[in-house]
Design a protein around this motif. Structure first.
Motif, PDB file in Angstrom:
ATOM      1  N   ILE A 165       0.812  -1.223   0.000  1.00  0.00           N
ATOM      2  CA  ILE A 165       0.000   0.000   0.000  1.00  0.00           C
ATOM      3  C   ILE A 165       0.843   1.268   0.000  1.00  0.00           C
ATOM      4  N   ALA A 166       2.111   1.153   0.365  1.00  0.00           N
ATOM      5  CA  ALA A 166       2.970   2.337   0.477  1.00  0.00           C
ATOM      6  C   ALA A 166       3.065   3.139  -0.820  1.00  0.00           C
ATOM      7  N   PRO A 167       3.219   2.502  -2.002  1.00  0.00           N
ATOM      8  CA  PRO A 167       3.279   3.299  -3.236  1.00  0.00           C
ATOM      9  C   PRO A 167       2.033   4.153  -3.455  1.00  0.00           C
ATOM     10  N   SER A 168       0.881   3.616  -3.069  1.00  0.00           N
ATOM     11  CA  SER A 168      -0.355   4.373  -3.247  1.00  0.00           C
ATOM     12  C   SER A 168      -0.373   5.607  -2.356  1.00  0.00           C
ATOM     13  N   VAL A 169       0.069   5.432  -1.115  1.00  0.00           N
ATOM     14  CA  VAL A 169       0.091   6.556  -0.171  1.00  0.00           C
ATOM     15  C   VAL A 169       1.030   7.649  -0.672  1.00  0.00           C
ATOM     16  N   VAL A 170       2.211   7.252  -1.117  1.00  0.00           N
ATOM     17  CA  VAL A 170       3.188   8.229  -1.598  1.00  0.00           C
ATOM     18  C   VAL A 170       2.672   8.928  -2.860  1.00  0.00           C
ATOM     19  N   ALA A 171       2.009   8.165  -3.725  1.00  0.00           N
ATOM     20  CA  ALA A 171       1.478   8.763  -4.952  1.00  0.00           C
ATOM     21  C   ALA A 171       0.397   9.789  -4.655  1.00  0.00           C
ATOM     22  N   VAL A 172      -0.405   9.547  -3.618  1.00  0.00           N
ATOM     23  CA  VAL A 172      -1.525  10.432  -3.312  1.00  0.00           C
ATOM     24  C   VAL A 172      -1.079  11.696  -2.577  1.00  0.00           C
ATOM     25  N   ILE A 173      -0.263  11.545  -1.516  1.00  0.00           N
ATOM     26  CA  ILE A 173       0.080  12.719  -0.699  1.00  0.00           C
ATOM     27  C   ILE A 173       1.475  13.269  -0.994  1.00  0.00           C
ATOM     28  N   GLY A 174       2.246  12.566  -1.837  1.00  0.00           N
ATOM     29  CA  GLY A 174       3.573  13.057  -2.200  1.00  0.00           C
ATOM     30  C   GLY A 174       4.656  12.550  -1.256  1.00  0.00           C
ATOM     31  N   SER A 221       4.599  13.403 -15.517  1.00  0.00           N
ATOM     32  CA  SER A 221       3.186  13.636 -15.788  1.00  0.00           C
ATOM     33  C   SER A 221       2.315  12.561 -15.155  1.00  0.00           C
ATOM     34  N   LEU A 222       2.825  11.343 -15.103  1.00  0.00           N
ATOM     35  CA  LEU A 222       2.062  10.258 -14.503  1.00  0.00           C
ATOM     36  C   LEU A 222       1.836  10.481 -13.024  1.00  0.00           C
ATOM     37  N   LEU A 223       2.852  11.065 -12.382  1.00  0.00           N
ATOM     38  CA  LEU A 223       2.721  11.333 -10.950  1.00  0.00           C
ATOM     39  C   LEU A 223       1.636  12.369 -10.668  1.00  0.00           C
ATOM     40  N   GLN A 224       1.269  13.149 -11.680  1.00  0.00           N
ATOM     41  CA  GLN A 224       0.305  14.218 -11.479  1.00  0.00           C
ATOM     42  C   GLN A 224      -1.117  13.816 -11.874  1.00  0.00           C
ATOM     43  N   THR A 225      -1.311  12.565 -12.226  1.00  0.00           N
ATOM     44  CA  THR A 225      -2.625  12.117 -12.638  1.00  0.00           C
ATOM     45  C   THR A 225      -3.242  11.210 -11.601  1.00  0.00           C
ATOM     46  N   GLU A 226      -4.566  11.038 -11.718  1.00  0.00           N
ATOM     47  CA  GLU A 226      -5.269  10.209 -10.752  1.00  0.00           C
ATOM     48  C   GLU A 226      -4.963   8.740 -10.934  1.00  0.00           C
ATOM     49  N   SER A 227      -4.402   8.363 -12.085  1.00  0.00           N
ATOM     50  CA  SER A 227      -4.108   6.953 -12.347  1.00  0.00           C
ATOM     51  C   SER A 227      -2.796   6.504 -11.729  1.00  0.00           C
ATOM     52  N   THR A 228      -2.077   7.413 -11.079  1.00  0.00           N
ATOM     53  CA  THR A 228      -0.765   7.079 -10.523  1.00  0.00           C
ATOM     54  C   THR A 228      -0.852   5.941  -9.518  1.00  0.00           C
ATOM     55  N   GLU A 229      -1.858   5.996  -8.663  1.00  0.00           N
ATOM     56  CA  GLU A 229      -1.985   5.004  -7.600  1.00  0.00           C
ATOM     57  C   GLU A 229      -2.008   3.590  -8.157  1.00  0.00           C
TER      58      GLU A 229
END
Length: 440
Positions: A65-74, A205-213
């Motif tokens: 789950i850690a990648p999702s958390v980092v992708a969402v809050i930076g 750009s991927l980091l800035q989209t909602e699909s990053t998670e």
């Protein structure tokens, strides 16, 4: 300040933040089993080894789950909030209860996964192919100063103390909590790198989209089953075993040796200092050697294996077999030679030096292999998972196994891990040559 200067400053700030945080946490891990043995309370029944096993076990699972958390809050906020959790774990030792001890262990395991995923993300988006080795070395050397400063404090604070009193414990852990908080707040000084300094426009750009998670998790799973990553997983697993040994078990062994006299407890701190010196030397020298990658990474990894084998043999001769599980009063057994403080501290230095050999080269090769993908926070999951699993297992069996069995496990896995790294390096170099040839 130019883009390269800004990214280098970010790496230095990142290193200092981790240095303060882990001055507190690694010192805590080094002394907690000894502190717990001295804790005079019939209501407390915790084990430092079990706590660390829980931390690394939860760490393993939480990497999903850690990648999702980092992708969402930076990555910046991820590291800050994770740092606060680390501080809470350390503060818990001011007056520990069994329930708070193990609850904090679970929460820290989750925070650790988020912290190291964010760290890997920040390291790589502030690096290029030419600077990834240098930046890995700088970060590693700064991180390992944590072993030096924290354990120096323990050495002077506990000098001549046969028993660790409640006042001794509280003074140490209040200080460590404050130090940890300083590190967490340092992360706010990290600046966002300029676009040209990032690995690729696609990753940014991927980091800035909602699909990053979703993308980061899928990418991490794909990379984890590549041939190179499967080979490296054995080497990474070995670093988990030896991390357990030098960060928690070996200091406890030294503190349990009654033959070292009334200074045995303070020698835990001195041992940590020598481990830190080995880590700092290795991180600085071998990290910088990646800039002149004439001979590749293999010679450094081979040096790390030889260094560790020498250390394991000397520890086998010098430290009593029951030292990892000895009671508070220590062990009165003797190994195969008259116990020597000088040999014990030499082994501490060799453990740190060998560890830095493996970790600087693993950081370098993983960053090099997945350069374009490492802008995704999920990539660090690949590197963290094998290490955290084996660290959890090692801390668990440290409650039960005598010293010589623990050393034997590390010898076997270290040998296999080195062989797998040699093959992985050959595969990576060959594939890069083929790519360069095809581009001509």
């Amino acid at each position: 300040m130019g883009p390269e200067g800004k990214t280098l400053l970010n790496i230095i700030i990142l290193g200092f933040g981790f240095m303060f945080m882990f001055t507190a946490f690694q010192t805590c891990g080094n002394i907690e089993q000894t502190v717990i043995k001295s804790f005079n309370s019939t209501e407390f029944h915790g084990s430092g080894y079990t706590s660390m096993a829980i931390i690394y076990g939860v760490f393993s699972a939480s990497n999903l789950i850690a990648p999702s958390v980092v992708a969402v809050i930076g990555p910046q906020l991820s590291m800050f909030f994770s740092g606060l959790v680390y501080s809470g774990y350390i503060a818990m030792f001011i007056h520990p209860y069994t329930w708070s001890f193990y609850t904090a262990s679970v929460v820290v395991g989750i925070a650790a996964a988020i912290l190291w995923t964010a760290q890997g993300n920040l390291l790589t988006i502030n690096s290029t192919d030419a600077t990834i080795g240098r930046n890995s070395g700088i970060f590693w050397a700064l991180l390992q100063f944590s072993l030096f400063f924290g354990n120096m404090y323990i050495y002077f604070a506990w000098h001549g103390h046969v028993h660790i009193s409640d006042e001794d414990r509280q003074t140490v852990f209040i200080s460590l909590t404050v130090i940890s908080l300083v590190g967490s707040f340092l992360f706010f000084l990290i600046q966002k790198p300029d676009p040209e300094a990032t690995p690729s426009e696609a990753s940014e750009s991927l980091l800035q989209t909602e699909s990053t998670e979703r993308a980061s998790i899928v990418k991490a799973l794909q990379l984890s089953v590549t041939k190179e990553m499967l080979l490296l997983s054995i080497s990474i697993a070995y670093t988990g075993l030896e991390l357990t040994f030098y960060s928690g078990v070996y200091g406890t062994c030294i503190g349990a040796m009654t033959q070292f006299g009334e200074d045995a407890k303070s020698l835990i701190g001195l041992s940590g200092i020598f481990i830190g010196l080995g880590e700092i030397l290795g991180g600085g020298v071998f990290g910088m050697l990646n800039k002149c990658n004439r001979f590749g990474r293999n010679p450094v990894v081979l040096l790390g294996l030889i260094t560790h084998f020498v250390a394991f043999y000397l520890i086998f001769l010098n430290i009593a077999s029951d030292a990892p599980i000895a009671p508070e009063e220590g062990t009165h057994l003797q190994a195969y030679i008259t116990p020597s403080v000088e040999v014990a501290l030499l082994c501490s230095f060799l453990l740190g030096l060998g560890d830095s050999c493996f970790n600087t080269q693993l950081l370098s090769i993983v960053g090099f292999m997945f350069r374009e993908d490492n802008g995704l926070p999920g990539v660090t999951w690949c590197a963290c998972l094998p290490q955290s699993i084996t660290a959890a297992l090692a801390f668990f069996y440290s409650n039960y196994l005598l010293l010589h069995w623990q050393l034997l496990i590390m010898v076997v896995v270290g040998f296999l891990g080195t062989l797998s790294f040699l093959v992985a390096e050959w595969v990576v170099v060959s594939s890069r040559r083929d790519t360069d040839y095809d581009s001509i």
